[in-house]
Design a protein around this motif. Structure first.
Motif, PDB file in Angstrom:
ATOM      1  N   THR A 297       8.385  -6.218   7.046  1.00  0.00           N
ATOM      2  CA  THR A 297       8.639  -6.791   5.732  1.00  0.00           C
ATOM      3  C   THR A 297       8.845  -8.289   5.887  1.00  0.00           C
ATOM      4  O   THR A 297       9.164  -8.772   6.978  1.00  0.00           O
ATOM      5  CB  THR A 297       9.897  -6.163   5.094  1.00  0.00           C
ATOM      6  N   ASN A 298       8.619  -9.005   4.799  1.00  0.00           N
ATOM      7  CA  ASN A 298       8.924 -10.436   4.728  1.00  0.00           C
ATOM      8  C   ASN A 298       8.206 -11.285   5.779  1.00  0.00           C
ATOM      9  O   ASN A 298       8.782 -12.184   6.367  1.00  0.00           O
ATOM     10  CB  ASN A 298      10.444 -10.644   4.816  1.00  0.00           C
ATOM     11  N   VAL A 299       6.937 -10.999   6.012  1.00  0.00           N
ATOM     12  CA  VAL A 299       6.124 -11.804   6.925  1.00  0.00           C
ATOM     13  C   VAL A 299       5.430 -12.893   6.109  1.00  0.00           C
ATOM     14  O   VAL A 299       4.753 -12.605   5.119  1.00  0.00           O
ATOM     15  CB  VAL A 299       5.068 -10.933   7.652  1.00  0.00           C
ATOM     16  N   GLU A 300       5.602 -14.116   6.517  1.00  0.00           N
ATOM     17  CA  GLU A 300       4.948 -15.227   5.828  1.00  0.00           C
ATOM     18  C   GLU A 300       3.482 -15.294   6.265  1.00  0.00           C
ATOM     19  O   GLU A 300       3.197 -15.350   7.457  1.00  0.00           O
ATOM     20  CB  GLU A 300       5.655 -16.530   6.177  1.00  0.00           C
ATOM     21  N   VAL A 301       2.580 -15.260   5.291  1.00  0.00           N
ATOM     22  CA  VAL A 301       1.145 -15.311   5.574  1.00  0.00           C
ATOM     23  C   VAL A 301       0.575 -16.562   4.922  1.00  0.00           C
ATOM     24  O   VAL A 301       0.681 -16.738   3.709  1.00  0.00           O
ATOM     25  CB  VAL A 301       0.424 -14.047   5.051  1.00  0.00           C
ATOM     26  N   ARG A 302      -0.014 -17.427   5.734  1.00  0.00           N
ATOM     27  CA  ARG A 302      -0.640 -18.644   5.204  1.00  0.00           C
ATOM     28  C   ARG A 302      -2.080 -18.323   4.841  1.00  0.00           C
ATOM     29  O   ARG A 302      -2.932 -18.152   5.706  1.00  0.00           O
ATOM     30  CB  ARG A 302      -0.580 -19.785   6.209  1.00  0.00           C
TER      31      ARG A 302
ATOM     32  N   ASN B 209       1.207 -20.136   0.922  1.00  0.00           N
ATOM     33  CA  ASN B 209       1.938 -19.227   1.818  1.00  0.00           C
ATOM     34  C   ASN B 209       2.555 -18.147   0.956  1.00  0.00           C
ATOM     35  O   ASN B 209       3.339 -18.458   0.059  1.00  0.00           O
ATOM     36  CB  ASN B 209       3.088 -19.945   2.537  1.00  0.00           C
ATOM     37  N   LEU B 210       2.219 -16.903   1.233  1.00  0.00           N
ATOM     38  CA  LEU B 210       2.814 -15.800   0.501  1.00  0.00           C
ATOM     39  C   LEU B 210       3.631 -14.928   1.455  1.00  0.00           C
ATOM     40  O   LEU B 210       3.419 -14.966   2.661  1.00  0.00           O
ATOM     41  CB  LEU B 210       1.741 -14.952  -0.185  1.00  0.00           C
ATOM     42  N   ARG B 211       4.542 -14.152   0.891  1.00  0.00           N
ATOM     43  CA  ARG B 211       5.369 -13.214   1.663  1.00  0.00           C
ATOM     44  C   ARG B 211       5.179 -11.819   1.067  1.00  0.00           C
ATOM     45  O   ARG B 211       5.974 -11.390   0.220  1.00  0.00           O
ATOM     46  CB  ARG B 211       6.843 -13.604   1.583  1.00  0.00           C
ATOM     47  N   PRO B 212       4.141 -11.108   1.510  1.00  0.00           N
ATOM     48  CA  PRO B 212       3.966  -9.740   1.005  1.00  0.00           C
ATOM     49  C   PRO B 212       5.224  -8.917   1.300  1.00  0.00           C
ATOM     50  O   PRO B 212       5.934  -9.178   2.271  1.00  0.00           O
ATOM     51  CB  PRO B 212       2.780  -9.206   1.803  1.00  0.00           C
ATOM     52  N   ASP B 213       5.472  -7.923   0.473  1.00  0.00           N
ATOM     53  CA  ASP B 213       6.639  -7.083   0.710  1.00  0.00           C
ATOM     54  C   ASP B 213       6.511  -6.330   2.032  1.00  0.00           C
ATOM     55  O   ASP B 213       7.502  -6.139   2.730  1.00  0.00           O
ATOM     56  CB  ASP B 213       6.838  -6.127  -0.468  1.00  0.00           C
ATOM     57  N   VAL B 214       5.300  -5.900   2.375  1.00  0.00           N
ATOM     58  CA  VAL B 214       5.046  -5.259   3.670  1.00  0.00           C
ATOM     59  C   VAL B 214       3.698  -5.751   4.174  1.00  0.00           C
ATOM     60  O   VAL B 214       2.741  -5.862   3.406  1.00  0.00           O
ATOM     61  CB  VAL B 214       5.035  -3.720   3.575  1.00  0.00           C
ATOM     62  N   THR B 215       3.636  -6.049   5.468  1.00  0.00           N
ATOM     63  CA  THR B 215       2.414  -6.574   6.083  1.00  0.00           C
ATOM     64  C   THR B 215       2.131  -5.833   7.379  1.00  0.00           C
ATOM     65  O   THR B 215       3.034  -5.644   8.196  1.00  0.00           O
ATOM     66  CB  THR B 215       2.569  -8.077   6.415  1.00  0.00           C
ATOM     67  N   VAL B 216       0.881  -5.416   7.570  1.00  0.00           N
ATOM     68  CA  VAL B 216       0.423  -4.890   8.858  1.00  0.00           C
ATOM     69  C   VAL B 216      -0.406  -5.995   9.498  1.00  0.00           C
ATOM     70  O   VAL B 216      -1.397  -6.447   8.917  1.00  0.00           O
ATOM     71  CB  VAL B 216      -0.423  -3.607   8.703  1.00  0.00           C
ATOM     72  N   TYR B 217       0.028  -6.441  10.681  1.00  0.00           N
ATOM     73  CA  TYR B 217      -0.625  -7.556  11.356  1.00  0.00           C
ATOM     74  C   TYR B 217      -0.817  -7.226  12.837  1.00  0.00           C
ATOM     75  O   TYR B 217      -0.142  -6.348  13.384  1.00  0.00           O
ATOM     76  CB  TYR B 217       0.187  -8.847  11.187  1.00  0.00           C
ATOM     77  N   ARG B 218      -1.753  -7.930  13.470  1.00  0.00           N
ATOM     78  CA  ARG B 218      -2.047  -7.698  14.889  1.00  0.00           C
ATOM     79  C   ARG B 218      -0.804  -7.945  15.736  1.00  0.00           C
ATOM     80  O   ARG B 218      -0.159  -8.993  15.624  1.00  0.00           O
ATOM     81  CB  ARG B 218      -3.185  -8.598  15.359  1.00  0.00           C
ATOM     82  N   ALA B 219      -0.479  -6.993  16.598  1.00  0.00           N
ATOM     83  CA  ALA B 219       0.727  -7.085  17.429  1.00  0.00           C
ATOM     84  C   ALA B 219       0.689  -8.291  18.362  1.00  0.00           C
ATOM     85  O   ALA B 219       1.728  -8.898  18.635  1.00  0.00           O
ATOM     86  CB  ALA B 219       0.905  -5.801  18.242  1.00  0.00           C
ATOM     87  N   ASP B 220      -0.508  -8.672  18.816  1.00  0.00           N
ATOM     88  CA  ASP B 220      -0.597  -9.805  19.748  1.00  0.00           C
ATOM     89  C   ASP B 220      -0.370 -11.153  19.072  1.00  0.00           C
ATOM     90  O   ASP B 220      -0.345 -12.187  19.729  1.00  0.00           O
ATOM     91  CB  ASP B 220      -1.924  -9.798  20.504  1.00  0.00           C
ATOM     92  N   THR B 221      -0.143 -11.141  17.739  1.00  0.00           N
ATOM     93  CA  THR B 221       0.138 -12.397  17.016  1.00  0.00           C
ATOM     94  C   THR B 221       1.601 -12.489  16.583  1.00  0.00           C
ATOM     95  O   THR B 221       1.934 -13.343  15.756  1.00  0.00           O
ATOM     96  CB  THR B 221      -0.778 -12.552  15.782  1.00  0.00           C
TER      97      THR B 221
END
Length: 176
Positions: free
Chosen positions: A59-64, A72-84
């Motif tokens: 939750t609360n991951v800032e995405v540019r 820059n948005l902060r989706p309520d939930v984000t699935v992102y690459r673990a290596d990042t």
């Protein structure tokens, strides 16, 4: 006055919390309700278990989404690459799926504006969770149509969400 990426990047982590930036303009985020936070946590926990070791769900991951103008948005939930996990800012190419939980005052933003911004940024999957006054929420799933640059309607769920894409997962959002 519009803020540039360079100006924003010079801010402390604390001064970046609780805001989003759209087209260079700072927008404060409303404080989420307990129901909102619980829905986000239920989704994040289910997704984190389902995605496997190559991905994280938080939750609360800032995405540019864009540098010019800065968005820059902060989706309520984000699935992102673990290596990042240590890469800042998170970029759309790091992200597989985002979810927004619609709250009073964010209806148009979550239903129209953010869906358009995420699609234009190339994020492949978008979920929108509509909170019900009573009972289980409604979940709308969307899949990016890259040729059109927008989302196609996916399935709609109430209570239990069971999908196979982008990964197999079952989430009982009725457990509020």
């Amino acid at each position: 006055m519009q803020i540039t990426p360079e100006q924003y990047d010079a801010w402390t982590a604390q001064s970046r919390t609780g805001i989003e930036i759209v087209d260079g303009v700072v927008h404060p985020l409303p404080s989420p309700s307990k129901r909102h936070n619980r829905l986000a946590r239920l989704l994040a926990n289910a997704w984190d278990t389902a995605v496997g070791p190559g991905w994280n769900a938080d939750t609360n991951v800032e995405v540019r989404l864009c540098d010019a103008p800065l968005t820059n948005l902060r989706p309520d939930v984000t699935v992102y690459r673990a290596d990042t996990i240590d890469v800042t800012p998170t970029r759309p190419e790091h992200v597989l799926l985002v979810a927004e939980i619609v709250a009073p005052g964010t209806e148009t933003t979550d239903r129209v504006v953010k869906a358009d911004q995420y699609a234009r940024a190339g994020i492949q999957f978008y979920w929108r969770v509509e909170q019900a006054a009573t009972g289980a929420p409604l979940v709308y799933t969307y899949v990016l149509d890259p040729a059109a640059g927008r989302y196609r309607d996916g399935e709609v769920f109430t209570g239990v969400v069971k999908v196979t894409a982008p990964f197999p997962v079952e989430v009982d959002l009725g457990r509020l």
